[in-house]
Design a protein around this motif. Structure first.
Motif, PDB file in Angstrom:
ATOM      1  N   GLY A   1       0.828  -1.220   0.000  1.00 32.50           N
ATOM      2  CA  GLY A   1       0.000   0.000   0.000  1.00 32.50           C
ATOM      3  C   GLY A   1       0.854   1.258   0.000  1.00 32.50           C
ATOM      4  O   GLY A   1       2.022   1.249   0.441  1.00 32.50           O
ATOM      5  N   GLY A   2       0.263   2.337  -0.489  1.00 35.68           N
ATOM      6  CA  GLY A   2       0.997   3.586  -0.674  1.00 35.68           C
ATOM      7  C   GLY A   2       1.720   4.105   0.555  1.00 35.68           C
ATOM      8  O   GLY A   2       2.874   4.546   0.477  1.00 35.68           O
ATOM      9  N   SER A   3       1.067   4.043   1.733  1.00 34.81           N
ATOM     10  CA  SER A   3       1.703   4.648   2.912  1.00 34.81           C
ATOM     11  C   SER A   3       2.980   3.896   3.269  1.00 34.81           C
ATOM     12  O   SER A   3       3.990   4.512   3.639  1.00 34.81           O
ATOM     13  N   GLY A   4       2.942   2.564   3.142  1.00 37.10           N
ATOM     14  CA  GLY A   4       4.126   1.753   3.446  1.00 37.10           C
ATOM     15  C   GLY A   4       5.247   2.018   2.449  1.00 37.10           C
ATOM     16  O   GLY A   4       6.429   2.075   2.820  1.00 37.10           O
TER      17      GLY A   4
ATOM     18  N   LEU B   1      -0.279  11.790   7.680  1.00 34.69           N
ATOM     19  CA  LEU B   1      -1.598  11.275   7.276  1.00 34.69           C
ATOM     20  C   LEU B   1      -1.527  10.911   5.798  1.00 34.69           C
ATOM     21  O   LEU B   1      -1.008  11.684   4.986  1.00 34.69           O
ATOM     22  N   HIS B   2      -2.070   9.740   5.464  1.00 30.09           N
ATOM     23  CA  HIS B   2      -1.919   9.269   4.077  1.00 30.09           C
ATOM     24  C   HIS B   2      -3.211   9.263   3.278  1.00 30.09           C
ATOM     25  O   HIS B   2      -3.160   9.209   2.055  1.00 30.09           O
ATOM     26  N   GLY B   3      -4.347   9.222   3.937  1.00 28.52           N
ATOM     27  CA  GLY B   3      -5.577   9.252   3.137  1.00 28.52           C
ATOM     28  C   GLY B   3      -6.700   8.519   3.815  1.00 28.52           C
ATOM     29  O   GLY B   3      -7.488   9.105   4.573  1.00 28.52           O
TER      30      GLY B   3
ATOM     31  N   HIS C   1       4.133  16.743  -0.086  1.00 28.39           N
ATOM     32  CA  HIS C   1       3.703  15.792  -1.119  1.00 28.39           C
ATOM     33  C   HIS C   1       4.611  14.560  -1.144  1.00 28.39           C
ATOM     34  O   HIS C   1       5.767  14.617  -0.723  1.00 28.39           O
ATOM     35  N   ASN C   2       4.085  13.483  -1.679  1.00 32.29           N
ATOM     36  CA  ASN C   2       4.896  12.283  -1.885  1.00 32.29           C
ATOM     37  C   ASN C   2       5.926  12.544  -2.982  1.00 32.29           C
ATOM     38  O   ASN C   2       5.839  13.540  -3.700  1.00 32.29           O
ATOM     39  N   PHE C   3       6.852  11.636  -3.125  1.00 28.30           N
ATOM     40  CA  PHE C   3       8.007  11.897  -3.997  1.00 28.30           C
ATOM     41  C   PHE C   3       8.419  10.628  -4.744  1.00 28.30           C
ATOM     42  O   PHE C   3       7.982   9.517  -4.406  1.00 28.30           O
TER      43      PHE C   3
ATOM     44  N   SER D   1      -2.799  -1.189  -8.425  1.00 29.86           N
ATOM     45  CA  SER D   1      -3.461  -0.809  -7.169  1.00 29.86           C
ATOM     46  C   SER D   1      -3.583  -2.010  -6.247  1.00 29.86           C
ATOM     47  O   SER D   1      -3.148  -3.114  -6.584  1.00 29.86           O
ATOM     48  N   ASN D   2      -4.233  -1.764  -5.114  1.00 25.13           N
ATOM     49  CA  ASN D   2      -4.492  -2.857  -4.170  1.00 25.13           C
ATOM     50  C   ASN D   2      -5.888  -3.447  -4.388  1.00 25.13           C
ATOM     51  O   ASN D   2      -6.383  -4.185  -3.556  1.00 25.13           O
ATOM     52  N   PHE D   3      -6.513  -3.125  -5.504  1.00 23.05           N
ATOM     53  CA  PHE D   3      -7.804  -3.706  -5.903  1.00 23.05           C
ATOM     54  C   PHE D   3      -8.860  -3.609  -4.804  1.00 23.05           C
ATOM     55  O   PHE D   3      -9.682  -4.504  -4.635  1.00 23.05           O
ATOM     56  N   ARG D   4      -8.790  -2.499  -4.039  1.00 21.55           N
ATOM     57  CA  ARG D   4      -9.863  -2.283  -3.063  1.00 21.55           C
ATOM     58  C   ARG D   4     -10.998  -1.562  -3.785  1.00 21.55           C
ATOM     59  O   ARG D   4     -10.774  -0.911  -4.820  1.00 21.55           O
ATOM     60  N   PRO D   5     -12.238  -1.617  -3.218  1.00 15.46           N
ATOM     61  CA  PRO D   5     -13.378  -0.988  -3.910  1.00 15.46           C
ATOM     62  C   PRO D   5     -13.115   0.470  -4.288  1.00 15.46           C
ATOM     63  O   PRO D   5     -13.549   0.927  -5.347  1.00 15.46           O
ATOM     64  N   VAL D   6     -12.360   1.209  -3.437  1.00 12.12           N
ATOM     65  CA  VAL D   6     -12.119   2.631  -3.694  1.00 12.12           C
ATOM     66  C   VAL D   6     -11.356   2.848  -5.022  1.00 12.12           C
ATOM     67  O   VAL D   6     -11.440   3.914  -5.629  1.00 12.12           O
ATOM     68  N   LYS D   7     -10.674   1.833  -5.514  1.00  9.77           N
ATOM     69  CA  LYS D   7      -9.890   1.962  -6.755  1.00  9.77           C
ATOM     70  C   LYS D   7     -10.753   1.815  -8.008  1.00  9.77           C
ATOM     71  O   LYS D   7     -10.277   2.089  -9.119  1.00  9.77           O
ATOM     72  N   ARG D   8     -11.963   1.302  -7.886  1.00 10.30           N
ATOM     73  CA  ARG D   8     -12.907   1.141  -9.012  1.00 10.30           C
ATOM     74  C   ARG D   8     -12.263   0.410 -10.197  1.00 10.30           C
ATOM     75  O   ARG D   8     -12.275   0.907 -11.334  1.00 10.30           O
TER      76      ARG D   8
ATOM     77  N   SER E   1     -11.749   7.981  -4.694  1.00  9.03           N
ATOM     78  CA  SER E   1     -11.039   9.081  -4.036  1.00  9.03           C
ATOM     79  C   SER E   1      -9.582   8.659  -3.884  1.00  9.03           C
ATOM     80  O   SER E   1      -9.275   7.464  -3.815  1.00  9.03           O
ATOM     81  N   GLU E   2      -8.706   9.640  -3.852  1.00  7.08           N
ATOM     82  CA  GLU E   2      -7.275   9.348  -3.799  1.00  7.08           C
ATOM     83  C   GLU E   2      -6.624  10.560  -3.136  1.00  7.08           C
ATOM     84  O   GLU E   2      -6.681  11.660  -3.682  1.00  7.08           O
ATOM     85  N   SER E   3      -6.026  10.358  -1.968  1.00  9.60           N
ATOM     86  CA  SER E   3      -5.475  11.531  -1.281  1.00  9.60           C
ATOM     87  C   SER E   3      -4.285  12.094  -2.034  1.00  9.60           C
ATOM     88  O   SER E   3      -4.002  13.289  -1.979  1.00  9.60           O
ATOM     89  N   PHE E   4      -3.593  11.246  -2.760  1.00  9.63           N
ATOM     90  CA  PHE E   4      -2.436  11.698  -3.551  1.00  9.63           C
ATOM     91  C   PHE E   4      -2.360  10.917  -4.872  1.00  9.63           C
ATOM     92  O   PHE E   4      -2.246  11.509  -5.937  1.00  9.63           O
ATOM     93  N   GLY E   5      -2.413   9.588  -4.778  1.00  7.72           N
ATOM     94  CA  GLY E   5      -2.301   8.758  -5.982  1.00  7.72           C
ATOM     95  C   GLY E   5      -0.850   8.522  -6.347  1.00  7.72           C
ATOM     96  O   GLY E   5      -0.382   8.930  -7.405  1.00  7.72           O
ATOM     97  N   LEU E   6      -0.140   7.824  -5.443  1.00 10.23           N
ATOM     98  CA  LEU E   6       1.297   7.616  -5.659  1.00 10.23           C
ATOM     99  C   LEU E   6       1.584   6.874  -6.961  1.00 10.23           C
ATOM    100  O   LEU E   6       2.523   7.213  -7.685  1.00 10.23           O
ATOM    101  N   SER E   7       0.753   5.873  -7.275  1.00  7.44           N
ATOM    102  CA  SER E   7       1.036   5.106  -8.506  1.00  7.44           C
ATOM    103  C   SER E   7       0.907   6.008  -9.735  1.00  7.44           C
ATOM    104  O   SER E   7       1.607   5.818 -10.735  1.00  7.44           O
TER     105      SER E   7
HETATM  106  O1  GMT Z   1      -4.768   3.442  -1.504  1.00  6.89           O
HETATM  107  C1  GMT Z   1      -4.801   2.763  -0.482  1.00  6.89           C
HETATM  108  O2  GMT Z   1      -5.808   2.182  -0.105  1.00  6.89           O
HETATM  109  C2  GMT Z   1      -3.557   2.619   0.334  1.00  6.89           C
HETATM  110  C3  GMT Z   1      -3.267   3.856   1.088  1.00  6.89           C
HETATM  111  C4  GMT Z   1      -2.199   3.535   2.087  1.00  6.89           C
HETATM  112  O3  GMT Z   1      -2.223   4.177   3.101  1.00  6.89           O
HETATM  113  O4  GMT Z   1      -1.381   2.666   1.942  1.00  6.89           O
HETATM  114  O5  GMT Z   1      -2.879   4.864   0.154  1.00  6.89           O
HETATM  115  C5  GMT Z   1      -3.028   6.199   0.544  1.00  6.89           C
HETATM  116  O6  GMT Z   1      -1.709   6.682   0.736  1.00  6.89           O
HETATM  117  C6  GMT Z   1      -0.926   6.819  -0.444  1.00  6.89           C
HETATM  118  C7  GMT Z   1       0.474   7.294  -0.057  1.00  6.89           C
HETATM  119  O7  GMT Z   1       0.463   8.525   0.573  1.00  6.89           O
HETATM  120  C8  GMT Z   1      -1.608   7.791  -1.408  1.00  6.89           C
HETATM  121  O8  GMT Z   1      -0.844   7.923  -2.581  1.00  6.89           O
HETATM  122  C9  GMT Z   1      -2.988   7.228  -1.767  1.00  6.89           C
HETATM  123  O9  GMT Z   1      -3.650   8.166  -2.581  1.00  6.89           O
HETATM  124  C10 GMT Z   1      -3.797   6.991  -0.500  1.00  6.89           C
HETATM  125  N1  GMT Z   1      -5.030   6.266  -0.877  1.00  6.89           N
HETATM  126  C11 GMT Z   1      -6.238   6.826  -0.806  1.00  6.89           C
HETATM  127  O10 GMT Z   1      -6.416   7.978  -0.431  1.00  6.89           O
HETATM  128  C12 GMT Z   1      -7.370   5.967  -1.248  1.00  6.89           C
END
Ligand code: GMT
Length: 387
Positions: A25-28, A133-135, A186-188, A218-225, A294-300
């Protein structure tokens, strides 16, 4: 490449604890890449989690992993991870002499960081902590009434708070009523990683007849559509010879595979599962699609730009802070697959336009390079340590 902080006119490298989720996942990913960059800059980084983080690709004298072991007992229906994590933070802070702790993803990491700080204070050690905070820790899970009080408390009692986009900063204020300053960092990406490598390119077998390649990670969660990815692809492939590569795994994968079979597209769509380094295959794509609710940043999406791949994404959350409509790709409303099809065809059918978008994508990603972002975290660590 050592860039040590100068504090009181002395060169100083910090002992930094990073608490994170070890998954794809993105935060990790962000937390791991941040730690590795900090280690490159001369700091000693201690990763703390229940598993070795997926993106750690090397260990060294300055990169250490501390595993949280959660002892079980027949009484427990739920073994208390938070208690074990808090204990591990205390232990690492004391014996590795941490200067600062960085909690990635508020739940439960910020709460554990707060508790560890109190325990350490009782032992005479000060450990300032930062919460990033990641999202979904704010937009989805953090809103749950059973989590919200402790999330809000731990965030407000962090020594500093950061959010990965301005949109997330505003949502945190709106959802949780946080009044303390939240810094947007922002992420980098590290641009050197996202280079085209013919040896790793999947084109020869995924698109052997010169087809274009669309990709989704993605992680194929519902939020990713992910069903929108396939619907959009189904429309685009009617006009353009194109293949779709789906990377990642999660709860919606089976349904996505069924959708592909129902549409008779199984010869054009590949499901690759989880890949450790998306930078290995992203530069091989022509178009990336991220149709999230929704996507707080969208690292991918940023990783795609860094690979020189235009992105079709949704104009929700922090995505518009990264993607530029009509320049690095296109932004649509969530669920508007007709627009995704139209824009996808527009980008892929015209080689000249595609190349312009590819150049724009790469150029835009350079606004988010590690050398611009990491010093901001270093400055924040320095500030909380000084206070
Ligand atoms: O997208 C996810 O469900 C994973 C989540 C995480 O915490 O691992 O991602 C969030 O953090 C990422 C890194 O900061 C952001 O790029 C993603 O946009 C954010 N996901 C959402 O907001 C759905």
């Amino acid at each position: 490449m050592f860039a040590l902080l100068v504090i009181n006119s002395q060169l100083w490298s910090m002992n930094i604890g990073i608490v994170l989720y070890p998954t794809f996942g993105g935060s990790g990913v962000v937390a791991t890449e941040l730690g590795l960059e900090l280690a490159q800059r001369g700091h000693h980084v201690h990763f703390i989690s229940y598993n070795q983080p997926a993106r750690i690709h090397y260990f060294s004298k300055t990169v250490t992993f501390h595993e949280v072991i959660v002892p079980d007992y027949p009484l427990f229906d739920f073994a208390p991870y938070e208690t074990a994590l808090t204990g591990k933070i205390v232990d690492v802070a004391l014996y590795e002499n941490l200067d600062v702790l960085h909690a990635h993803y508020a739940i439960p990491h910020a709460t554990c960081a707060y508790l560890a700080k109190q325990i350490l204070a009782s032992k005479g050690k000060n450990l300032p902590f930062i919460t990033t905070l990641h999202g979904t820790d704010i937009t989805l899970v953090g809103k749950e009434p059973s989590y919200a009080p402790s999330v809000k408390f731990a965030i407000e009692n962090s020594d500093a708070i950061t959010a990965v986009s301005d949109s997330l900063r505003r949502e945190t204020i709106d959802n949780l009523g946080i009044t303390k300053n939240i810094e947007v960092i922002h992420n980098f990406i590290n641009p050197e990683l996202y280079q085209y490598n013919p040896e790793k390119c999947i084109r020869s077998y995924a698109a052997p007849n010169g087809e274009k390649i669309m990709m989704h990670i993605s992680n194929f969660r519902p939020v990713k559509r992910v069903h929108d990815v396939i619907t959009a692809f189904a429309g685009i492939q009617k006009e353009i010879p194109v293949k779709l590569v789906m990377v990642g795994d999660g709860p919606e994968r089976n349904a996505a595979e069924r959708q592909v079979r129902d549409l008779g597209l199984e010869k054009q769509v590949y499901f690759f599962g989880k890949i450790k380094q998306p930078s290995d295959i992203l530069p091989c794509a022509d178009l990336f699609i991220l149709p999230s609710e929704s996507e707080s940043f969208g690292l991918s999406g940023l990783e795609a730009l860094a690979s020189g791949v235009p992105v079709i994404s949704t104009h929700t959350g922090g995505t518009p802070e990264v993607q530029i409509h009509g320049e690095t790709g296109y932004l649509t409303a969530p669920g508007d697959t007709e627009a995704m099809i139209k824009f996808g065809i527009e980008i892929l059918k015209d080689e000249e336009r595609l190349n312009t978008f590819k150049k724009n994508a790469k150029a835009r990603s350079l606004e988010f390079t590690a050398d611009k972002i990491i010093p901001r975290y270093e400055a924040l660590y320095e500030k909380v340590i000084r206070n």
